[in-house]
Motif scaffolding. Structure first.
Motif, PDB file in Angstrom:
ATOM      1  N   HIS A   1      -9.095   6.627   2.922  1.00  0.00           N
ATOM      2  CA  HIS A   1      -9.633   6.307   1.593  1.00  0.00           C
ATOM      3  C   HIS A   1      -8.545   5.710   0.703  1.00  0.00           C
ATOM      4  O   HIS A   1      -8.791   4.738  -0.027  1.00  0.00           O
ATOM      5  N   GLN A   2      -7.343   6.272   0.758  1.00  0.00           N
ATOM      6  CA  GLN A   2      -6.237   5.729  -0.032  1.00  0.00           C
ATOM      7  C   GLN A   2      -5.951   4.280   0.363  1.00  0.00           C
ATOM      8  O   GLN A   2      -5.780   3.415  -0.500  1.00  0.00           O
ATOM      9  N   ILE A   3      -5.925   4.019   1.659  1.00  0.00           N
ATOM     10  CA  ILE A   3      -5.648   2.660   2.146  1.00  0.00           C
ATOM     11  C   ILE A   3      -6.785   1.729   1.761  1.00  0.00           C
ATOM     12  O   ILE A   3      -6.559   0.623   1.256  1.00  0.00           O
ATOM     13  N   GLU A   4      -8.017   2.183   1.971  1.00  0.00           N
ATOM     14  CA  GLU A   4      -9.189   1.346   1.698  1.00  0.00           C
ATOM     15  C   GLU A   4      -9.272   0.967   0.221  1.00  0.00           C
ATOM     16  O   GLU A   4      -9.505  -0.198  -0.114  1.00  0.00           O
ATOM     17  N   VAL A   5      -9.075   1.929  -0.656  1.00  0.00           N
ATOM     18  CA  VAL A   5      -9.153   1.668  -2.103  1.00  0.00           C
ATOM     19  C   VAL A   5      -8.097   0.644  -2.517  1.00  0.00           C
ATOM     20  O   VAL A   5      -8.387  -0.302  -3.272  1.00  0.00           O
TER      21      VAL A   5
ATOM     22  N   ILE B   1       0.865  -1.175   0.000  1.00  0.00           N
ATOM     23  CA  ILE B   1       0.000   0.000   0.000  1.00  0.00           C
ATOM     24  C   ILE B   1       0.903   1.227   0.000  1.00  0.00           C
ATOM     25  O   ILE B   1       1.809   1.335   0.813  1.00  0.00           O
ATOM     26  N   GLN B   2       0.627   2.126  -0.917  1.00  0.00           N
ATOM     27  CA  GLN B   2       1.426   3.336  -1.036  1.00  0.00           C
ATOM     28  C   GLN B   2       0.560   4.545  -0.712  1.00  0.00           C
ATOM     29  O   GLN B   2      -0.521   4.700  -1.279  1.00  0.00           O
ATOM     30  N   ILE B   3       1.036   5.364   0.191  1.00  0.00           N
ATOM     31  CA  ILE B   3       0.317   6.560   0.598  1.00  0.00           C
ATOM     32  C   ILE B   3       0.921   7.771  -0.104  1.00  0.00           C
ATOM     33  O   ILE B   3       2.142   7.939  -0.129  1.00  0.00           O
ATOM     34  N   ASN B   4       0.050   8.596  -0.653  1.00  0.00           N
ATOM     35  CA  ASN B   4       0.487   9.849  -1.262  1.00  0.00           C
ATOM     36  C   ASN B   4       0.089  10.977  -0.305  1.00  0.00           C
ATOM     37  O   ASN B   4      -1.073  11.355  -0.248  1.00  0.00           O
ATOM     38  N   GLU B   5       1.058  11.473   0.427  1.00  0.00           N
ATOM     39  CA  GLU B   5       0.774  12.510   1.425  1.00  0.00           C
ATOM     40  C   GLU B   5       0.384  13.835   0.792  1.00  0.00           C
ATOM     41  O   GLU B   5      -0.182  14.698   1.463  1.00  0.00           O
ATOM     42  N   LEU B   6       0.647  14.005  -0.496  1.00  0.00           N
ATOM     43  CA  LEU B   6       0.288  15.235  -1.193  1.00  0.00           C
ATOM     44  C   LEU B   6      -1.128  15.179  -1.770  1.00  0.00           C
ATOM     45  O   LEU B   6      -1.649  16.186  -2.236  1.00  0.00           O
ATOM     46  N   SER B   7      -1.723  13.998  -1.737  1.00  0.00           N
ATOM     47  CA  SER B   7      -3.063  13.824  -2.294  1.00  0.00           C
ATOM     48  C   SER B   7      -4.112  14.492  -1.413  1.00  0.00           C
ATOM     49  O   SER B   7      -3.991  14.539  -0.188  1.00  0.00           O
ATOM     50  N   ALA B   8      -5.167  14.966  -2.060  1.00  0.00           N
ATOM     51  CA  ALA B   8      -6.296  15.541  -1.318  1.00  0.00           C
ATOM     52  C   ALA B   8      -7.173  14.446  -0.721  1.00  0.00           C
ATOM     53  O   ALA B   8      -7.996  14.715   0.151  1.00  0.00           O
ATOM     54  N   GLU B   9      -6.986  13.207  -1.193  1.00  0.00           N
ATOM     55  CA  GLU B   9      -7.770  12.084  -0.668  1.00  0.00           C
ATOM     56  C   GLU B   9      -7.357  11.782   0.770  1.00  0.00           C
ATOM     57  O   GLU B   9      -6.163  11.725   1.072  1.00  0.00           O
ATOM     58  N   PRO B  10      -8.333  11.545   1.641  1.00  0.00           N
ATOM     59  CA  PRO B  10      -7.988  11.182   3.014  1.00  0.00           C
ATOM     60  C   PRO B  10      -7.182   9.877   3.049  1.00  0.00           C
ATOM     61  O   PRO B  10      -7.340   9.016   2.182  1.00  0.00           O
ATOM     62  N   LEU B  11      -6.327   9.742   4.064  1.00  0.00           N
ATOM     63  CA  LEU B  11      -5.495   8.546   4.198  1.00  0.00           C
ATOM     64  C   LEU B  11      -6.332   7.270   4.228  1.00  0.00           C
ATOM     65  O   LEU B  11      -5.996   6.287   3.570  1.00  0.00           O
TER      66      LEU B  11
END
Length: 129
Positions: free
Chosen positions: A17-21, A5-15
């Protein structure tokens, strides 16, 4: 267990949501097989550098969708995903991605024809590459 799982800290998406998707995609695609034991909430939070509350929410959401199951004292496992459920989730993931892409196109004032051309170009490169 390591989960890609890769997190984009610059994304407007909540963390969450990024993890869940990403976790949903790993399950629906079969990359995480039925019965796979997932990391504990604390372990996954540590891996992706987020709060325990964030991972707890992801696990609860995916359990409510029927993609995960939790056994008290044993852990959280990937649930059996039937073909019909897999198709629904696959399609939903693609629709969500297209909706985001269309929103991005609208923000920068791309017309429908230009967006279609971009999609066709991406598909062509994918076939060739």
């Amino acid at each position: 267990m390591w989960i890609p799982i890769q997190i984009n800290e610059l994304s407007a998406e909540p963390l969450y949501h990024q993890i869940e998707v990403q976790l949903r995609a790993l399950i629906v695609s079969g990359q995480l097989a039925e019965g796979t034991l997932l990391p504990s909430i604390r372990e996954l939070a540590s891996m992706v550098k987020c709060s325990v509350i964030t991972v707890r929410r992801v696990y609860q959401d995916l359990e409510n969708e029927g993609l995960l199951r939790t056994r008290q004292g044993t852990g959280t496992f990937v649930a059996k995903v039937g073909d019909e459920m897999r198709d629904v989730h696959r399609r939903s993931a693609v629709i969500e991605a297209f909706e985001s892409a269309v929103e991005a196109g609208v923000r920068v004032q791309c017309g429908e024809d230009e967006m279609r051309e971009i999609l066709e170009e991406i598909l062509r490169k994918r076939r060739e590459g």
